[in-house]
Design a protein around this motif. Structure first.
Motif, PDB file in Angstrom:
ATOM      1  N   ARG B 106      26.664  45.549  37.972  1.00 10.62           N
ATOM      2  CA  ARG B 106      26.802  44.685  39.146  1.00 10.62           C
ATOM      3  C   ARG B 106      28.256  44.422  39.529  1.00 10.62           C
ATOM      4  O   ARG B 106      28.638  44.637  40.695  1.00 10.62           O
ATOM      5  CB  ARG B 106      26.032  43.394  38.937  1.00 10.62           C
ATOM      6  N   PRO B 107      29.113  43.967  38.587  1.00  8.65           N
ATOM      7  CA  PRO B 107      30.528  43.869  38.957  1.00  8.65           C
ATOM      8  C   PRO B 107      31.110  45.200  39.415  1.00  8.65           C
ATOM      9  O   PRO B 107      31.925  45.237  40.350  1.00  8.65           O
ATOM     10  CB  PRO B 107      31.214  43.385  37.686  1.00  8.65           C
ATOM     11  N   ASN B 108      30.683  46.293  38.752  1.00  5.74           N
ATOM     12  CA  ASN B 108      31.205  47.598  39.170  1.00  5.74           C
ATOM     13  C   ASN B 108      30.853  47.876  40.615  1.00  5.74           C
ATOM     14  O   ASN B 108      31.698  48.270  41.419  1.00  5.74           O
ATOM     15  CB  ASN B 108      30.630  48.711  38.290  1.00  5.74           C
ATOM     16  N   LEU B 109      29.568  47.657  40.942  1.00  2.00           N
ATOM     17  CA  LEU B 109      29.112  47.890  42.312  1.00  2.00           C
ATOM     18  C   LEU B 109      29.853  46.959  43.272  1.00  2.00           C
ATOM     19  O   LEU B 109      30.251  47.366  44.370  1.00  2.00           O
ATOM     20  CB  LEU B 109      27.591  47.657  42.391  1.00  2.00           C
ATOM     21  N   ALA B 110      30.053  45.706  42.815  1.00  4.18           N
ATOM     22  CA  ALA B 110      30.745  44.736  43.682  1.00  4.18           C
ATOM     23  C   ALA B 110      32.147  45.231  44.013  1.00  4.18           C
ATOM     24  O   ALA B 110      32.597  45.102  45.149  1.00  4.18           O
ATOM     25  CB  ALA B 110      30.805  43.373  43.006  1.00  4.18           C
ATOM     26  N   VAL B 111      32.821  45.843  43.022  1.00  2.00           N
ATOM     27  CA  VAL B 111      34.180  46.343  43.276  1.00  2.00           C
ATOM     28  C   VAL B 111      34.132  47.511  44.264  1.00  2.00           C
ATOM     29  O   VAL B 111      34.910  47.568  45.223  1.00  2.00           O
ATOM     30  CB  VAL B 111      34.858  46.769  41.957  1.00  2.00           C
ATOM     31  N   GLN B 216      29.860  33.021  31.404  1.00  3.40           N
ATOM     32  CA  GLN B 216      29.928  34.354  30.814  1.00  3.40           C
ATOM     33  C   GLN B 216      30.913  35.253  31.540  1.00  3.40           C
ATOM     34  O   GLN B 216      31.116  36.396  31.134  1.00  3.40           O
ATOM     35  CB  GLN B 216      28.534  34.989  30.830  1.00  3.40           C
ATOM     36  N   PHE B 217      31.512  34.737  32.618  1.00  2.00           N
ATOM     37  CA  PHE B 217      32.517  35.533  33.322  1.00  2.00           C
ATOM     38  C   PHE B 217      33.778  35.584  32.481  1.00  2.00           C
ATOM     39  O   PHE B 217      34.106  34.630  31.787  1.00  2.00           O
ATOM     40  CB  PHE B 217      32.870  34.878  34.657  1.00  2.00           C
ATOM     41  N   GLY B 218      34.506  36.675  32.570  1.00  2.00           N
ATOM     42  CA  GLY B 218      35.765  36.725  31.846  1.00  2.00           C
ATOM     43  C   GLY B 218      36.466  38.037  32.099  1.00  2.00           C
ATOM     44  O   GLY B 218      35.993  38.877  32.869  1.00  2.00           O
ATOM     45  N   GLY B 219      37.596  38.189  31.420  1.00  2.00           N
ATOM     46  CA  GLY B 219      38.321  39.439  31.524  1.00  2.00           C
ATOM     47  C   GLY B 219      38.881  39.665  32.912  1.00  2.00           C
ATOM     48  O   GLY B 219      39.045  38.745  33.703  1.00  2.00           O
ATOM     49  N   PHE B 220      39.172  40.924  33.185  1.00  2.00           N
ATOM     50  CA  PHE B 220      39.809  41.262  34.447  1.00  2.00           C
ATOM     51  C   PHE B 220      38.904  40.952  35.631  1.00  2.00           C
ATOM     52  O   PHE B 220      39.373  40.667  36.721  1.00  2.00           O
ATOM     53  CB  PHE B 220      40.175  42.742  34.437  1.00  2.00           C
ATOM     54  N   MET B 221      37.596  41.003  35.366  1.00  2.00           N
ATOM     55  CA  MET B 221      36.647  40.678  36.416  1.00  2.00           C
ATOM     56  C   MET B 221      36.855  39.246  36.915  1.00  2.00           C
ATOM     57  O   MET B 221      36.782  38.978  38.127  1.00  2.00           O
ATOM     58  CB  MET B 221      35.252  40.822  35.825  1.00  2.00           C
ATOM     59  N   LEU B 222      37.146  38.344  35.998  1.00  2.00           N
ATOM     60  CA  LEU B 222      37.376  36.945  36.377  1.00  2.00           C
ATOM     61  C   LEU B 222      38.645  36.827  37.230  1.00  2.00           C
ATOM     62  O   LEU B 222      38.638  36.148  38.266  1.00  2.00           O
ATOM     63  CB  LEU B 222      37.493  36.098  35.118  1.00  2.00           C
ATOM     64  N   SER B 223      39.707  37.527  36.802  1.00  2.00           N
ATOM     65  CA  SER B 223      40.937  37.490  37.594  1.00  2.00           C
ATOM     66  C   SER B 223      40.675  37.997  38.998  1.00  2.00           C
ATOM     67  O   SER B 223      41.163  37.431  39.975  1.00  2.00           O
ATOM     68  CB  SER B 223      42.014  38.364  36.961  1.00  2.00           C
ATOM     69  N   MET B 224      39.915  39.099  39.088  1.00  2.00           N
ATOM     70  CA  MET B 224      39.629  39.672  40.405  1.00  2.00           C
ATOM     71  C   MET B 224      38.817  38.691  41.240  1.00  2.00           C
ATOM     72  O   MET B 224      39.082  38.511  42.435  1.00  2.00           O
ATOM     73  CB  MET B 224      38.824  40.967  40.246  1.00  2.00           C
ATOM     74  N   THR B 225      37.799  38.073  40.613  1.00  2.00           N
ATOM     75  CA  THR B 225      36.953  37.153  41.374  1.00  2.00           C
ATOM     76  C   THR B 225      37.787  36.019  41.942  1.00  2.00           C
ATOM     77  O   THR B 225      37.738  35.734  43.144  1.00  2.00           O
ATOM     78  CB  THR B 225      35.862  36.571  40.453  1.00  2.00           C
ATOM     79  N   ILE B 226      38.587  35.389  41.080  1.00  2.00           N
ATOM     80  CA  ILE B 226      39.381  34.254  41.545  1.00  2.00           C
ATOM     81  C   ILE B 226      40.441  34.720  42.529  1.00  2.00           C
ATOM     82  O   ILE B 226      40.625  34.127  43.598  1.00  2.00           O
ATOM     83  CB  ILE B 226      40.033  33.531  40.348  1.00  2.00           C
ATOM     84  N   GLY B 227      41.114  35.812  42.182  1.00  2.00           N
ATOM     85  CA  GLY B 227      42.202  36.293  43.029  1.00  2.00           C
ATOM     86  C   GLY B 227      41.724  36.677  44.412  1.00  2.00           C
ATOM     87  O   GLY B 227      42.293  36.260  45.419  1.00  2.00           O
ATOM     88  N   ILE B 228      40.646  37.447  44.474  1.00  2.00           N
ATOM     89  CA  ILE B 228      40.219  37.940  45.778  1.00  2.00           C
ATOM     90  C   ILE B 228      39.605  36.823  46.611  1.00  2.00           C
ATOM     91  O   ILE B 228      39.873  36.727  47.823  1.00  2.00           O
ATOM     92  CB  ILE B 228      39.280  39.136  45.596  1.00  2.00           C
ATOM     93  N   SER B 229      38.846  35.924  46.000  1.00  2.00           N
ATOM     94  CA  SER B 229      38.345  34.789  46.799  1.00  2.00           C
ATOM     95  C   SER B 229      39.505  33.970  47.305  1.00  2.00           C
ATOM     96  O   SER B 229      39.521  33.542  48.458  1.00  2.00           O
ATOM     97  CB  SER B 229      37.433  33.873  45.986  1.00  2.00           C
ATOM     98  N   GLY B 230      40.488  33.737  46.436  1.00  2.00           N
ATOM     99  CA  GLY B 230      41.643  32.942  46.847  1.00  2.00           C
ATOM    100  C   GLY B 230      42.374  33.596  48.003  1.00  2.00           C
ATOM    101  O   GLY B 230      42.736  32.946  48.982  1.00  2.00           O
ATOM    102  N   ILE B 231      42.572  34.910  47.904  1.00  2.00           N
ATOM    103  CA  ILE B 231      43.281  35.639  48.955  1.00  2.00           C
ATOM    104  C   ILE B 231      42.516  35.536  50.267  1.00  2.00           C
ATOM    105  O   ILE B 231      43.076  35.217  51.321  1.00  2.00           O
ATOM    106  CB  ILE B 231      43.466  37.112  48.545  1.00  2.00           C
TER     107      ILE B 231
END
Lengths: 405, 425
Positions: B106-111, B216-231
């Motif tokens: 799912r995260p892969n597809l989301a990316v 259960q979120f974590g790792g680079f996926m978490l950075s991407m989630t926060i970063g991209i929503s923030g952007i």
């Protein structure tokens, strides 16, 4: 004289509040103010009902209660019996310490890198570009923890310095030891009489300014240029050195020595301070370098050529024509980088450096449970620091602003 | 007088330039050894580079990819280099945190879908219709990451439709005031309508994917989630704040300036403390919303203030003539902003905007301080584990490289965009 086709004065209608440009902006502002007040009221109301439920009305008495924890690096007297307010002050001083140290190192590095990046030397310019691109694009927190990790895991333990054929040795004629517990450097010891040497030194600094004025006046009157730099250096060094010997060498150095399993004496710089200091400086230097480069490039080439046409030599062109104009461009971003560095120093909490965030926003918050009050005070303190730095910036901007019409 | 003259009738053939004036030699003389100082610096630089490479290459060239712990790496006499086994061992964790293994598509597809969604925004050669997908993507992406009933994102999107219908219906009656009604209708729908309708629809027709809690979120996926929503969120808020700060209306200007200066005066970490400790105090009693959501809100509010300052710079750089020309054309405020001012102001501020995007993305690492397990937080977890205790270089270099790639490509894209949009000579 009759006005032609003067429309009959319309009576006021409610819709004019929205469609008439005379009233519209007032309407919008009142609506916005209403929404803002309602929003703040809603938040505060929620907060009070939540806090009442917990039985914790905001109050600041915890500041005068004993803190009950130790701070390993303190610039002023502090013990675990001191108050939380005192801990706050110790944290503030630690923040300022690392911020000032960081600003100095970052400026030195940043200016050199920025100037060298414009060098005609291909390899130097490329190396500096690489430095800037690497450090600008890596998170600061990662750098800080990286540095800390290196200091703890790679540097030798103090016990490795022991024995005849020790595995590690001290540097700079046995005066500095880099260990995994921090760096030990010589510590200046001030005995009686050092006060006078200090005063003499300060007086020589004042003397330099006086001499500078006098030399400028003399140059304007006679056109002669003195070897200013060497004279100033002389004024700075010679009286202090003379008085140092007259007073019987009152300032000495206390060297760190290995006693048992650890170093004693000297000045102990903790890993957390060094890691934070180096990481902040290396990171900020990359940004300062970009600002310096932009400032120098902003100066039109015609300026240099015009100065050369006036017969100035390259050194004086730099000093009299390029630098004063470049500084006007460089200083504002430079100060905002200082501001960023100071704010970023709050990342200290990640390596256990006891700055503002570590004391007031960390242990005090957790031990007293006064989250709201602590974070409020924390934010106000940082805001005060930031605002004072921006005040300096505005003052500078106004003083160097081009005076136009 | 003799008629003899020594005028050459045919040209000499071209001679090759002297050896020192051509090719490599000339280049080296001009760029590496133009003066004594430069020669010294060149030699020193090369010496430094060679010294570093002499350390680095053996370390890189004799790596171990299989060791299960640092001990194994150190004990094995054949391994003299990097102990990359840690990356192999913990790759999944560094990328996805504790996201369930079976759901990691799912995260892969989301990316992948995100790349599709941003493509029409980044490159204007692509068909314009794709923008519709970009508009839907935020809801689709969030649903893919958090999972749950498929009805929820659909009903959230339906809120926009409801607002639009309300606007159309009210427009005939009260004109532009209908905007207020439309917003109210949508907000009421989102706050009170969705929950029950979604539950009802789900009981009728249960379609959905397994819900994954934020913890259960974590790792680079978490950075991407926060970063991209923030952007994505900070840019529009920043534009509004910048316009507010430039406004003639005193109250709006004061509120904007106050907000911007307040946020810019405090470090992000204090705002994250607010997110983790205080934000729930300010909500009605009993609400307890997700930590990641709270962090996204705070990061967005923080970045928006910086964005506003960058855009204000762009607005201030426009000549007054542009504003006056827009007025002269008879455009109202929003039209003149949208059609005349903003396109130019945003173009001027591209470097600054991308700069603050990069800053925001780097700042997502700060969430490790409040206990979320982003890559930086995971480094400490891994360093604390029994197998990898004491490992330094490999972990940090890997994570740094990840962030560096992202930030560096963003800065390169901004340079490309600047060149492409350049209209001056």
């Amino acid at each position: 004289m009759a006005m032609a086709d003067q429309p009959a004065a319309k009576s006021f209608r409610l819709s004019m509040l929205l469609y008439d440009t005379r009233y519209r902006s007032i309407t919008i502002q009142i609506i916005m103010l209403g929404l803002f007040v309602a929003g703040v009221w809603w938040l505060l109301d929620n907060m009070y009902s939540n806090l009442d439920e917990l039985g914790k009305r905001p109050n600041f008495t915890f500041l005068t209660a004993p803190a009950g924890y130790d701070i390993n690096q303190r610039l002023i007297e502090y013990s675990s019996q001191s108050t939380n307010a005192r801990a706050w002050l110790v944290g503030l001083l630690n923040t300022l310490l690392v911020a000032v140290m960081g600003c100095i190192l970052a400026t030195v590095l940043g200016v050199s890198i920025g100037v060298l990046r414009l060098s005609k030397n291909w390899i130097i310019a490329r190396l500096m570009t690489a430095y800037i691109e690497i450090f600008r694009n890596v998170p600061l927190l990662l750098l800080i923890i990286f540095a800390m990790s290196i200091f703890i895991n790679i540097f030798p333990q103090p016990k490795l310095f022991r024995g005849e054929d020790a595995l590690s040795s001290m540097y700079f004629w046995d005066s500095v030891a880099f260990t995994n517990r921090g760096w030990y450097i010589p510590k200046p010891v001030f005995e009686s009489g050092s006060m006078i040497v200090g005063i003499v030194f300060l007086l020589s600094i004042a003397g330099i300014f006086v001499f500078g004025r006098w030399a400028k006046k003399r140059q304007e009157a006679t056109g002669e240029i003195l070897p200013n730099f060497w004279i100033k250096l002389g004024i700075l060094v010679i009286p202090a050195v003379v008085f140092y010997y007259i007073m019987g060498q009152p300032i000495s150095l206390n060297y760190p020595e290995l006693k048992g399993f650890n170093f004693k004496g000297g000045l102990h710089l903790r890993n957390s301070l060094i890691a934070l200091w180096l990481a902040l400086s290396l990171y900020t230097a990359a940004f300062i370098a970009e600002a310096v480069r932009a400032g120098i490039m902003a100066i039109d080439k015609g300026q240099t050529e015009a100065a050369a046409a006036l017969g100035l030599r390259p050194k004086r062109i730099m000093k009299l024509v390029v630098l004063p104009q470049a500084l006007r461009v460089i200083i504002p971003p430079l100060i905002s980088q200082y501001l960023n560095l100071t704010k970023n120093s709050s990342l200290a909490v990640a390596v256990g450096y006891m700055d503002l965030t570590g004391t007031l926003g960390g242990i005090t918050l957790n031990q007293t449970g006064r989250a709201l009050e602590s974070i409020l005070l924390l934010m106000i303190t940082y805001l005060a620091i930031s605002l004072s730095i921006s005040m300096v910036m505005n003052f500078y901007n106004n003083s160097v602003k081009l005076k136009e019409r | 007088m003799s008629e003899q003259s020594y005028v050459r009738t045919e040209m000499l053939s071209e001679q090759p330039a002297p050896l020192g004036q051509t090719g490599m030699l000339k280049w080296m003389r001009e760029n590496l050894f133009s003066s004594i100082m430069n020669s010294i610096m060149t030699v020193v630089s090369f010496a430094v580079i060679i010294l570093v490479l002499m350390q680095l290459i053996p370390w890189m060239m004799q790596p171990s990819w299989v060791s299960g712990s640092l001990r194994q790496c150190l004990d094995d006499p054949n391994i003299d280099g990097a102990c990359w086994g840690v990356i192999r061992d913990r790759f999944n964790q560094l990328m996805y945190g504790f996201y369930p293994h079976a759901e990691q598509w799912r995260p892969n597809l989301a990316v992948v879908l995100m790349l599709v969604a941003v493509a029409p925004v980044l490159f204007d050669k692509l068909p314009r219709k794709m923008v519709w997908f970009s508009a839907i993507y935020p809801f689709l992406g969030a649903w893919l990451l958090w999972g749950g009933s498929a009805w929820t994102p659909i009903l959230v999107v339906a809120g926009f439709a409801i607002g639009y219908i309300a606007f159309k219906m009210l427009h005939n009656m009260v004109g532009n005031m209908a905007m207020i009604g439309a917003v109210l209708a949508a907000v009421i729908w989102w706050l009170y309508g969705i929950g029950s309708v979604s539950a009802w629809l789900h009981s009728m027709l249960p379609i959905g994917i397994e819900a994954v809690p934020s913890s259960q979120f974590g790792g680079f996926m978490l950075s991407m989630t926060i970063g991209i929503s923030g952007i994505a969120l900070s840019l529009p808020i920043g534009i509004v704040l910048a316009l507010g700060r430039q406004s003639d209306m005193f109250i709006i200007k004061t509120l904007s300036v106050g907000y911007i200066e307040l946020i810019r005066g405090v470090p992000l970490i204090t705002l994250l403390f607010v997110a983790s400790v205080l934000l729930n105090f300010f909500m009605p009693p009993g609400t307890n919303f997700d930590l990641i959501l709270r962090v996204i809100i705070m990061v967005t509010l923080f970045a928006a203030a910086y964005m506003a300052e960058v855009i204000r710079g762009g607005l201030a750089a426009l000549p007054v003539g542009q504003y006056e020309a827009a007025d002269a054309l008879g455009l109202d405020y929003w039209k003149s902003m949208r059609l005349i001012i903003m396109p130019q102001a945003l173009k001027i501020s591209i470097p600054g905007i991308v700069g603050s995007f990069i800053g925001l993305f780097k700042d997502t690492t700060l969430v490790s301080v409040i206990g979320l397990l982003d890559p930086v937080g995971l480094i400490r977890t891994i360093q604390g584990s029994a197998e990898w205790n004491g490992l330094v270089w490999e972990l940090f270099l890997f994570v740094s490289l990840l962030f560096w790639l992202f930030c560096f490509s963003m800065s390169r894209y901004s340079m490309y965009l600047e060149r492409k949009l350049q209209t001056s000579h």
